[in-house]
Design an enzyme around this catalytic site. Sequence first.
Site, mmCIF file in Angstrom:
data_model
loop_
_atom_site.group_PDB
_atom_site.id
_atom_site.type_symbol
_atom_site.label_atom_id
_atom_site.label_comp_id
_atom_site.label_asym_id
_atom_site.label_seq_id
_atom_site.Cartn_x
_atom_site.Cartn_y
_atom_site.Cartn_z
ATOM 1 C CD GLU A 24 -5.987 4.758 4.494
ATOM 2 O OE1 GLU A 24 -5.520 5.542 5.197
ATOM 3 O OE2 GLU A 24 -5.393 4.009 3.663
ATOM 4 C CB THR A 45 -7.463 -4.687 2.288
ATOM 5 O OG1 THR A 45 -6.463 -4.180 3.373
ATOM 6 C CG2 THR A 45 -7.339 -3.851 1.061
ATOM 7 N NE ARG A 62 4.296 13.177 10.629
ATOM 8 C CZ ARG A 62 3.313 12.359 9.715
ATOM 9 N NH1 ARG A 62 2.866 11.518 10.092
ATOM 10 N NH2 ARG A 62 3.467 12.908 8.476
ATOM 11 C CE1 TYR A 104 0.088 9.293 4.049
ATOM 12 C CE2 TYR A 104 2.311 9.667 4.188
ATOM 13 C CZ TYR A 104 1.005 9.733 4.519
ATOM 14 O OH TYR A 104 0.786 10.587 5.342
ATOM 15 C CG HIS A 136 -4.046 10.792 2.630
ATOM 16 N ND1 HIS A 136 -5.225 10.723 3.705
ATOM 17 C CD2 HIS A 136 -3.434 9.757 2.942
ATOM 18 C CE1 HIS A 136 -5.010 9.875 4.458
ATOM 19 N NE2 HIS A 136 -3.906 9.012 4.069
ATOM 20 N NE ARG A 155 -7.620 6.899 9.146
ATOM 21 C CZ ARG A 155 -6.746 6.779 8.148
ATOM 22 N NH1 ARG A 155 -5.347 6.301 8.407
ATOM 23 N NH2 ARG A 155 -7.338 6.837 6.991
ATOM 24 C CG ASP A 192 -1.972 0.982 1.269
ATOM 25 O OD1 ASP A 192 -2.317 1.410 0.087
ATOM 26 O OD2 ASP A 192 -2.364 1.263 2.036
ATOM 27 C CD GLU A 194 -5.427 2.706 -0.194
ATOM 28 O OE1 GLU A 194 -4.565 2.266 -1.158
ATOM 29 O OE2 GLU A 194 -5.346 2.787 1.032
ATOM 30 C CD GLU A 234 -7.219 13.247 4.060
ATOM 31 O OE1 GLU A 234 -7.000 14.149 3.389
ATOM 32 O OE2 GLU A 234 -7.458 11.958 3.421
ATOM 33 C CE LYS A 241 -3.333 2.513 7.204
ATOM 34 N NZ LYS A 241 -4.156 3.469 6.459
ATOM 35 C CB THR A 273 -6.005 7.742 1.338
ATOM 36 O OG1 THR A 273 -6.048 6.916 2.546
ATOM 37 C CG2 THR A 273 -7.323 8.527 1.499
ATOM 38 C CG ASP A 309 -5.543 -0.215 3.577
ATOM 39 O OD1 ASP A 309 -5.901 -1.223 3.950
ATOM 40 O OD2 ASP A 309 -4.642 0.431 3.891
ATOM 41 C CE1 TYR A 334 2.257 7.517 11.111
ATOM 42 C CE2 TYR A 334 1.846 7.798 13.832
ATOM 43 C CZ TYR A 334 2.131 8.242 12.712
ATOM 44 O OH TYR A 334 2.025 9.762 12.469
ATOM 45 C CD GLN A 377 -2.817 4.899 10.779
ATOM 46 O OE1 GLN A 377 -4.069 5.132 10.409
ATOM 47 N NE2 GLN A 377 -2.082 5.513 9.653
#
Length: 407
Positions: free
Chosen positions: A191, A249, A132, A118, A123, A229, A116, A193, A350, A245, A336, A225, A236, A232
């Site tokens: 997600e 899927t 972060r 990114y 996103h 959260r 997967d 995708e 989001e 995750k 995503t 996916d 992560y 995660q």
Amino acid sequence: MTWLDLPDGAAFDAWTLPYGIFSTPGEEPRVGVAVGDHVLDLAPLAATGGLDGAHLFAQPTLNPFLAAGRRAWDAVRGWLLELVTGEPHRDLVEPHLVPVRDVKLRRPFDVGDYVDFYASQTHAENVGQLFRPNSPGLPAAWRHLPIGYHGRAGTVVVSGTPVTRPSGLRRIGPPADGRVEHGPSLRLDIEVEAGFVVGTPSRLGAPVPVADFTEHVFGMVLVNDWSARDIQAFEYVPLGPFLGKSFATSISPWVVPLDALSHARVDPPPRDPEPAAYLRDADPWGLDLEFTVTWNDTVVSRPPFAGMYWTPAQQLAHLTANGASVRTGDLFASGTVSGPRPGGSGCFLELTWNGAEPVALADGSSRSFLEDGDTVTISATAAGPDDTRIHLGAVTGQITPPRSHDH
């Protein structure tokens, strides 16, 4: 033009011709092609029509056909296009059209590995702000290479498979003084995708050039996916997604061949800095795809794919750049698909800004993240011949309650 009587709003037209695996009562699963509201039963049709390799379509998975390679894919697609557009072939084809309402659709291929990516800058920047807030929005390497992670192939499931709410460790309260508890995810997400399916394998130690994308990749599926959260966010750093995750899927049951997307190709956004030589694409594979996200019968988002920073051809080149090989049935997903807010978010993290801006649904309820019983459907279209939009199918999943660890 086609002699088929295609209903208005048909899921697939006579150009798209996606492949899948279906079964009928009392018969074994086998390969079919979707057109209109029917499935074309390929094994007996190919045998009757004298097509070489008819045995490939009597299999319960697409993998043998995928492994046959580009020449076989092109030959079969050309044959199918001739059959569904030429009136003289009507008597040959009609006996092998099975109403889609009478079939059960299955996972179309055996998944080898799952990777997967990114690839949406919007996103990545949004997740950076949310997860972060005191660090740069984009990871340092993001503009230099397609960031990705190796997922879990064994939990890739076909559309319609229920998704059990996962449990895991998550932080309750602020990082400084919050406690850590094990329990069901409280921030279950989706997600949106696009997934790309490998047909022809590559050799271990031999990177796949960007220009060889179409020699190895057969087609695409729609991917959800699912993401926990809260699990995660806690797990992560520093190694990335894992239990948040890996529980499920979902993929659509029909694999759209790359050739059906030939009219959807567009240039991706400008890349700055210029990518390394192995990622430069003189003939880029940006795609004009438009997704629609439906949450409990309410359309909540329409993510656009054309703005994705890294293309699937670059993603394949990168995942093999160190000599890693790909196998028939490998699946790699775009990451995503999100466009600039509002209305283009490819995940609820989001869309609701981590729960701060709940979404109103048509039944009068509101949501920040998924609740048990919720159903999400992701559908998509692509630019097609003569300024049309072709349908790429849909992937659906419903959330079921968590299972007890006592069982």
